[in-house]
Enzyme design. Structure first.
Site, PDB file in Angstrom:
ATOM      1  N   CYS A 270       6.808  -0.092  -8.069  1.00 49.13           N
ATOM      2  CA  CYS A 270       9.128  -0.319  -8.595  1.00 49.13           C
ATOM      3  C   CYS A 270       8.747  -0.592 -10.040  1.00 49.13           C
ATOM      4  O   CYS A 270       9.860  -0.501 -10.784  1.00 49.13           O
ATOM      5  CB  CYS A 270       9.369  -0.901  -7.797  1.00 49.13           C
ATOM      6  SG  CYS A 270       8.771  -2.609  -7.129  1.00 49.13           S
TER       7      CYS A 270
ATOM      8  N   CYS B 241       4.595  -6.416  -1.419  1.00 50.65           N
ATOM      9  CA  CYS B 241       6.121  -6.601  -1.255  1.00 50.65           C
ATOM     10  C   CYS B 241       6.785  -6.371   0.382  1.00 50.65           C
ATOM     11  O   CYS B 241       8.005  -7.146   0.382  1.00 50.65           O
ATOM     12  CB  CYS B 241       6.616  -5.344  -2.280  1.00 50.65           C
ATOM     13  SG  CYS B 241       8.543  -5.152  -2.145  1.00 50.65           S
TER      14      CYS B 241
END
Length: 470
Positions: A293, A163
């Site tokens: 997340c 990410c």
């Protein structure tokens, strides 16, 4: 006033280099470090007088345009304080919330919406513009698809590292950083209309243009950067070692780091919270988010079941005895506790065989079957953009590595791999527990993060028996 580089006083330089020499006895690498550090100190001395105004209160000299910074904001205390500190330093700041994932919890609440409202409140408090950008498509294609693919192969991927590389310092960086002949990008932004003491912020969507002309980007990561006179950036561990995030930043392109700021990297987490409270930011008391997340508060295995077919298989001891049934090989990684119904003894995952859908387990956390000394890595990224001179000239180099976020770096030797083109072989000074295929390995020299790559091969375990044939 004494000069500071890497967060150290200049008088400490000989001590630091001596400590580095104990870890890396290479004269070539030490010469490179001496040159880089001494050049940096010289640059600091030359520029201190002309930059005195800038260093003292953060404002640029009269007539100089303020640098524009786009700050990635999560709705937490770290990015909130980063915004506050950048403003104090005299930057022109705008906050951008990245929407990378969208899923509501069991109560119908979307966590990203709650975080966005926190971003709005902080930006409203500080008087800066706020924007929301949707990167969910890029995240799915460049991060989540690869994550699922590796899980299905029985590996242990780290989506947070991908990410940072692909989204925060990839798509986000490319979207906002100043380029020649940069155009305008249309984004849906949200403006805060009202915030009650006990009610959520109400927002309305605005359509406005945001120019891709930022001089720098910034994030609330716990890491430090030192910019060398030749334009390169050294990635350094944060002052707060318990929060240091260089492990997750080790594959960020050097071109992005050169135009990045980490405002809180030189502060302890406790100090960051205190600054937030003193600045009147409500995120000072916000609970810190942990874990991956997109998984949120859900059980990881249950979450993966929504995306992968997970056939059940056998738990087999390293001595060849079937101990029970597992619910899917992707649910487990090497070194993890294998909770087997009816078993009083504590078992841990020692090896996985995806082709036969077998998980091999060992009794006790310190079992030698859990430990290995050698591994092979691929897709290695050097933060500097090139191999260290020693590795290039001699074919090997000594440093320390981490293969999990919350661990201390362990000494090792790296050399070019004869089995994998472009890969490297790493031999650890001491056997380590929990090495797994697909894990990310990061190299350090003291506080300097050299880079990182992915484990593609594992050496033999330290157990005196071979893997049982079932």
């Amino acid at each position: 006033m004494r000069s500071h580089v890497f967060g150290l006083q200049q008088s400490y330089l000989p001590i630091c280099l001596h400590r580095l020499s104990m870890l890396l006895p290479s004269e070539s690498l030490l010469a490179y470090l001496r040159t880089s550090v001494n050049t940096a100190f010289t640059s600091c001395r030359i520029n201190r007088r002309s930059q005195k105004c800038r260093h003292s209160h953060g404002l640029p000299p009269h007539g100089i345009r303020r640098k524009r910074v786009i700050l990635g904001m999560s709705g937490g205390v770290d990015s909130s304080v980063s915004a506050y500190m950048l403003l104090k330093e005299g930057y022109e700041v705008e906050g951008v919330y990245m929407r990378n994932w969208d899923e509501r919890d069991e109560n119908g609440v979307c966590p990203s919406e709650e975080d966005w409202k926190d971003v709005l409140r902080v930006c409203d408090k500080l008087g800066i513009k706020s924007h929301r950008v949707d990167f969910s498509k890029e995240y799915w294609i460049n991060v989540f698809d690869a994550f699922l693919e590796n899980l299905a192969m029985g590996r242990t991927p780290n989506p947070d590292i991908a990410c940072n590389r692909e989204i925060k310092f990839g798509s986000f960086f490319d979207r906002f950083i100043r380029r020649e002949n940069s155009g305008e990008i249309k984004l849906g932004t949200t403006a805060l209309e009202s915030v009650g003491n006990d009610q959520c912020a109400q927002s309305r969507s605005l359509e406005k243009s945001i120019k891709a002309d930022a001089d720098l980007i910034a994030t609330g990561h716990y890491a430090r950067l030192h910019h060398l006179p030749d334009g390169r950036a050294l990635l350094l561990r944060a002052i707060d070692k318990t929060k240091d995030q260089t492990y997750y930043l080790s594959t960020v392109p050097s071109t992005a780091l050169q135009r990045t700021l980490f405002p809180i990297g030189a502060y302890l987490k406790s100090t960051v919270k205190r600054i937030a409270a003193e600045a009147g930011l409500h995120t000072a008391v916000k609970r810190e988010s942990m874990g991956i997340c997109f998984v949120g508060k859900r059980n990881f295995g249950d979450f993966i079941d929504d995306y992968l077919v997970q056939p059940h298989g056998a738990f087999v001891s390293v001595d060849g005895e079937v101990k029970g049934e597992h619910r899917g090989i992707s649910r487990y990684t090497i070194g993890q506790r294998a909770r087997i119904p009816g078993e009083v003894e504590k078992w841990y995952v020692a090896e996985k065989d995806p082709k036969r859908n077998i998980i091999y387990i060992a009794s006790g956390r310190s079992h030698p079957a859990l430990c290995r000394r050698s591994l092979g890595v691929k897709n290695w990224h050097w933060v500097s953009g090139e191999e260290p001179v020693e590795l290039y000239s001699q074919g090997s180099i000594r440093f320390a590595v981490k293969y999990r976020y919350r661990m201390d770096p362990v000494p090792c030797m790296m050399q070019r791999s004869e089995e994998s083109q472009g890969g490297y072989d790493i031999t650890l000074d001491e056997p380590q527990n929990g090495l797994a295929m697909g894990q990310h390995v990061v190299a350090y020299v003291g506080d300097i993060c050299l880079g990182g790559g992915t484990i593609e091969r594992l050496g033999k375990w330290m157990y005196d028996k071979e893997l049982p044939a079932i």
